[in-house]
Design an enzyme around this catalytic site. Sequence first.
Site: not given
Length: 312
Positions: A195, A241-243
């Site tokens: 991420t 922008l991890h998720d």
Amino acid sequence: MPRKIIIDTDPGQDDAVAILLALASPEEIEVLGITAIAGNVPLELTAKNARIVCELAGRTDIQVYAGCDRPMNRPLITAEHVHGKSGLDGPVLPDPEMPLAQGHAVDFIIETLRAHAPGTVTLCPLGPLTNIATAFRKAPDIIDRVQEIILMGGAYFEVGNITPTAEFNIYVDPEAADIVFRSGVHIVVMPLDVTHDALVTPHRNDAFRALDSKVGHAVAEMTDFFERFDKEKYGSEGAPLHDPCVTAYLIQPDLFSGRHINVEIETQSELTLGMTVADWWRVTDRTPNAMFMGDVDAQGFFDLLTERLARL
Ligand SMILES: [Ca+2]
């Protein structure tokens, strides 16, 4: 046939984008329901934010359940310093009109897995793993019925973001993470190693804004908000922008590459609590239990995201 999924989430601006991406992709993803968990902000807010996001996508038909309001054995740690007081700071979005679904998120997870054929429901945790672990402990019969768990959490080369050695989602409830990683379910992990390459550069954020839609502006304003914090912290050209890596994987898995390795969770040490001890170099004989991702085609990821968000 689209993959049937339950999104377990603590929105969170990046959770919001992950949910929007899923709802924009009905050919690949069927969202059976969304379960809220305490994490980035307390449960009351994550349960509210999840509904705000569904309404933003025009999907008031999605069932949103409230889940556990604290980790299994610990007090809750939150991350308002990243996400703002509301958890969704940035855009001005109306309070949701759609009600919460009746019942507890953990029971929804259990009942949904029992109601569908074994191996046909995928769990997508985007926050601390408390709801999932609680469901596994309450109803062990569901564990074998899970098709796959695709989660955002952990880190190896990037080590930690909430402590020097731990990523936030795992750190908040390490006992829950331990239960999930020992469950025997096939797990795909999107760690910080991935991420932190999915950076919202100004150019990429401009592409969201240029969609010139309610969703495009909201996403641009959300990423603008948490960028302020992340740029200062990491000195990078944009915030990770991890998720959405989780939902992007369901649509285009070849954007990601990694290794099938053993991953265990540190639950004892005060110094390294919540560390994902990933045997990346395969130096132990511990049984592989997770596909631990290490690389992402970042531009391909943002191209996909922008193309799909344009549909909403
Ligand atoms: Ca999250």
